[in-house]
Every structure is written in C-alpha cells, then in structure tokens.
Design an enzyme around this catalytic site. Structure first.
Site, mmCIF file in Angstrom:
data_model
loop_
_atom_site.group_PDB
_atom_site.id
_atom_site.type_symbol
_atom_site.label_atom_id
_atom_site.label_comp_id
_atom_site.label_asym_id
_atom_site.label_seq_id
_atom_site.Cartn_x
_atom_site.Cartn_y
_atom_site.Cartn_z
ATOM 1 N N ASP A 191 8.273 -6.854 2.840
ATOM 2 C CA ASP A 191 7.508 -5.649 2.512
ATOM 3 C C ASP A 191 8.310 -4.852 1.481
ATOM 4 O O ASP A 191 9.420 -4.407 1.761
ATOM 5 C CB ASP A 191 7.296 -4.826 3.784
ATOM 6 C CG ASP A 191 6.426 -3.595 3.567
ATOM 7 O OD1 ASP A 191 6.149 -3.253 2.410
ATOM 8 O OD2 ASP A 191 6.037 -2.977 4.576
ATOM 9 N N HIS A 227 3.676 -6.481 2.192
ATOM 10 C CA HIS A 227 3.161 -5.262 2.834
ATOM 11 C C HIS A 227 1.701 -5.377 3.257
ATOM 12 O O HIS A 227 1.330 -4.964 4.348
ATOM 13 C CB HIS A 227 3.318 -4.078 1.861
ATOM 14 C CG HIS A 227 2.827 -2.773 2.429
ATOM 15 N ND1 HIS A 227 3.471 -2.130 3.470
ATOM 16 C CD2 HIS A 227 1.754 -1.997 2.109
ATOM 17 C CE1 HIS A 227 2.820 -1.009 3.762
ATOM 18 N NE2 HIS A 227 1.776 -0.912 2.951
ATOM 19 N N SER A 277 0.489 0.882 7.208
ATOM 20 C CA SER A 277 0.974 1.791 6.177
ATOM 21 C C SER A 277 0.937 3.250 6.656
ATOM 22 O O SER A 277 1.406 3.536 7.745
ATOM 23 C CB SER A 277 0.168 1.564 4.886
ATOM 24 O OG SER A 277 0.925 1.927 3.763
#
Length: 436
Positions: free
Chosen positions: A341, A375, A246
């Site tokens: 994601d 994700h 991230s």
C-alpha cells in the site's frame, strides 16, 4: 427471390453475431454464461481454430466517464484447435502464464493514472471479448455482461435526518444480516454485490461534499445509518456490520469504539487514527486530526506522487489525540492490510492496533495480510489500478501492488469478508417479527 435470400443472409449474420461467432468455424464461449455477477469468475474458451494456431485474445470495456480500458494476450491453440484460459498460459501481452480471469483484471486505459469508474449499480459492466488472427482480423467476439445488482435485489436512495445513502435489500422477507458500507466517496459497487449475497446493505460516503468544504466530520451522522439499519424490518442481526477502506476505515473504527450495536468491523487498508479533519460526537470533539507533512511527498517519473511517508506518526506524543480508542469496541474486527500500500502504512497501522488490543487484554480481532497487493483492494475481477487521481489531494498518486498478486488478493479477501460478516451477524427471525 433475391430479396428473400438477402433476408435469410441478414438473419444468419444476426444469429452468428449474437452467439459470438465472426467466422463460421471459430467459436468464442463464456461459461457458464455470458451474463453473470461482477464478482463471479467465468471460463473463456475458444474452439474451431487450426491446430496450434497462435491468436491474440482481447478484452475491452468503457467506464462511466467514457474512458476505454483494454487488454490483450497471445495464446496458442492445442492440437484440436482449442484454447481454454483455465488451462492454457498466455505467452505474451498484458500478462503471462495461466490466468483464467487475466483479460479482465489486466485491462488498462491508454493514458496513465486512470481508475475504472463503475459506481452505478444499475448498469452492468459490459466487456467485449474477442479473438484475433494477427492484430487486425477478428475471428469471433462475444459480450460479457457483469451485473452489479442481481435478480430481485432492490435499490433505494435514502435521505433521513443528516444521513444520505443507498439501501440494497435482498429478495425475500429475511431475516437478513445488516451491513453499513462506508466508502470515502459515493460508490455502490461493493454494497450492491454484498446485497446479492444475502445482506441488507446501506452504502454511505464519508464525503458527500467537496473535501475542501469539509472542515469537520460528525460521528452522529454515521450513527444515524447504524440506527436506520437496526430498525429495518428485514434486518434480523443483533447488531450491524461495517465494511470500509481508506478514510472510511477510521470512521468505521470510531463507530465501533463509540457507538453501541456495531458487532463486526471490516477495516481495509486504513489508518489507526482519525485522518485529515477533526471528528465530533454529541457536539464535542472526540478526536483530533492526523495531518500530512507535504515535504515528505515523493515525486515519481510518471508524474504520480507517493504519499505513504507524508502521513505524520500517530504514535508521536503530539498526535496521540487522533488515535481511535478501539479497545472500547464491543464487537469483533477483521483487519485487512496490503504490504505494498503506497497510500499509507496500512500494515504498520494494523500491527499497532493488534498490539493495542492485546495490551488491553482483548483478542476480538482477525488479521489478513497481502504481501504484494496495493491500496485499492476491491471486489474481484475489475481492472487493476496502480495509480489514479487522489480524491482528497487533486494529484495523481501511486496506489501500489503487483497486478497478479493484487488480483489474487481481491478474490481471497472478498470470500473472507463474507465469511467474517456471516459468522458475526447471526440472524433471529423473532427480531424481524417484533419490528413488524
């Protein structure tokens, strides 16, 4: 006499509860042991049931915020009254089919948008497994202690210069390879689990203050972490590895591009550009921020939003100053992307980075791609999280992923990451002696 009998009975009761037995004949066992590392699989077996008896198997755990997560699956015993989750399919419940670790990854909270918080490495992840006849009557139960920090691994909070982190060191003198674990917010889970595998790991968060208060980031602070690891007496690797996901992933790319000594970078579901705030290095701005377009946020019926399409295009002329010049990197990359994601277009960013490196005549990368994963790729066997509060946006967001595929991706990825880091960070005993 009756007093003695009472004592004997209470002792028997204690023994039966410790061994995971509630009824005299039903036995619930976790193999090879009820105590293991967080990222290790276990075999769940039940014996002493009636032939072909149908029971529900349950798992339950409470996270660090006091939120209860649970799962339940229906199983039918074989002719001998036994169930083995490695062999037998769940007929209904939180998942169906043969899923040996399904009770763990399918645990959910009763309320929507909850992430299982397990960031403190010193306390084990305790899961209560139980077998029930119908919904009510418990036949057997046993606790599974899933440790984040193994025997002999040391944990040391570090405050040096501008750097704040937690250092995990394996037992023994080494030499060990060194890894910087960059998480968006403070978390010790991934770092402590890597230290169990023989890496010296420094866990550092991108945001140690409230994100609203952070107007700029300085790469120098993260360089201090790289330098700290290189100077550690137990570290024998020539350079440092980085693992990131991230927002941490674009900081990791920037370290690889601008800071010497970064030999291996694991990038998981991140961006190819500097997200959200300007990045400075040596007192000058090196990357502009790639921003969000809030008009492109999608609201869903569950109340969570999809932000994937609201990130501006980093390849647009006005945003190119945010792209990380990864072609400057001397080390190797492992790019890991999930197709589902919903936080951002990780697969698209990965493809663009591969193209960029190829254009510059570089082949210093490997890619791993998971079609139905979301994700939040993490070390395996934690509860799958489809949606939760976003730390930077103060709204709940959809993370994406199909539970079975996502859980399988985590198992595969975790092994792949360790192989990559080990292969790139070879150790030399003479280096550690020189530091001593």
């Amino acid at each position: 006499m009756s007093h003695c009998l009472k004592n004997v009975k209470s002792q028997r009761m204690k023994v039966s509860l410790v061994s995971g037995e509630m009824s005299s004949q039903v036995r619930l066992r976790l193999l090879p042991s009820a105590r293991c590392l967080f990222d290790e699989p276990i075999q769940v077996k039940v014996a002493g049931l009636r032939s072909r008896q149908v029971v529900s198997m349950k798992a339950r755990s409470t996270d660090e915020k006091g939120v209860v997560f649970s799962s339940s699956a229906t199983y039918r015993a074989d002719g001998s009254g036994e169930i083995d989750l490695k062999r037998d399919p769940s007929l209904s419940g939180s998942y169906v089919g043969v899923e040996p670790m399904g009770l763990l990854w399918s645990m959910r909270a009763d309320t929507l948008h909850k992430y299982f918080f397990k960031n403190n490495s010193l306390n084990p992840h305790v899961v209560k497994f139980s077998v029930h006849e119908g919904e009510e009557r418990m036949l057997a139960e046993v606790n599974n202690e899933r440790l984040l920090i193994g025997d002999g691994v040391s944990r040391l909070p570090v405050k040096e210069g501008n750097m704040r982190g937690v250092l995990f060191t394996p037992p023994g003198e080494g030499p060990f390879p060194a890894v910087l674990d960059l998480s968006t917010f403070p978390s010790e889970k991934r770092a402590s689990l890597l230290a169990n595998k023989g890496f010296v790991v420094l866990a550092v968060a991108v945001y140690t203050d409230k994100p609203d208060n952070v107007k700029e980031l300085h790469l120098d602070h993260f360089k201090e972490a790289v330098d700290f690891l290189q100077q550690h007496p137990k570290v024998g690797s020539k350079g440092v590895g980085i693992i990131s996901r991230s927002k941490g992933a674009d900081i990791a790319l920037s370290l690889a591009a601008y800071v010497p000594g970064v030999e291996a970078t694991v990038w998981i579901n991140g961006s190819n550009a500097n997200i959200a705030v300007p990045l400075y290095y040596r007192k000058r701005q090196i990357l502009t921020p790639l921003l969000y377009d809030s008009s492109k946020v999608i609201t869903t019926n569950s109340g969570a939003i999809v932000i994937k399409y609201s990130v501006k295009n980093p390849l647009a002329e006005e945003n190119k100053g945010s792209l990380v010049p990864i072609e400057q990197a001397k080390g190797r990359f492992l790019f890991v992307a999930s197709e589902d994601d919903l936080n951002w277009d990780s697969k698209g960013y990965m493809d663009e980075m591969v193209e960029r490196l190829k254009r510059h005549g570089k082949d210093n990368f490997e890619t791993v791609y998971y079609p139905r994963a979301g994700h939040l790729l993490e070390p395996p066997y934690g509860p799958f999280c489809p949606s939760a509060l976003h730390g930077l946006l103060s709204s709940s967001v959809l993370w994406g992923g199909e539970p079975v595929a996502h859980a399988a991706a985590e198992v595969h990825m975790w092994k792949k990451i360790q192989e990559f880091l080990r292969s790139q960070l070879s150790c030399d005993a003479t280096r550690t002696k020189a530091k001593l």
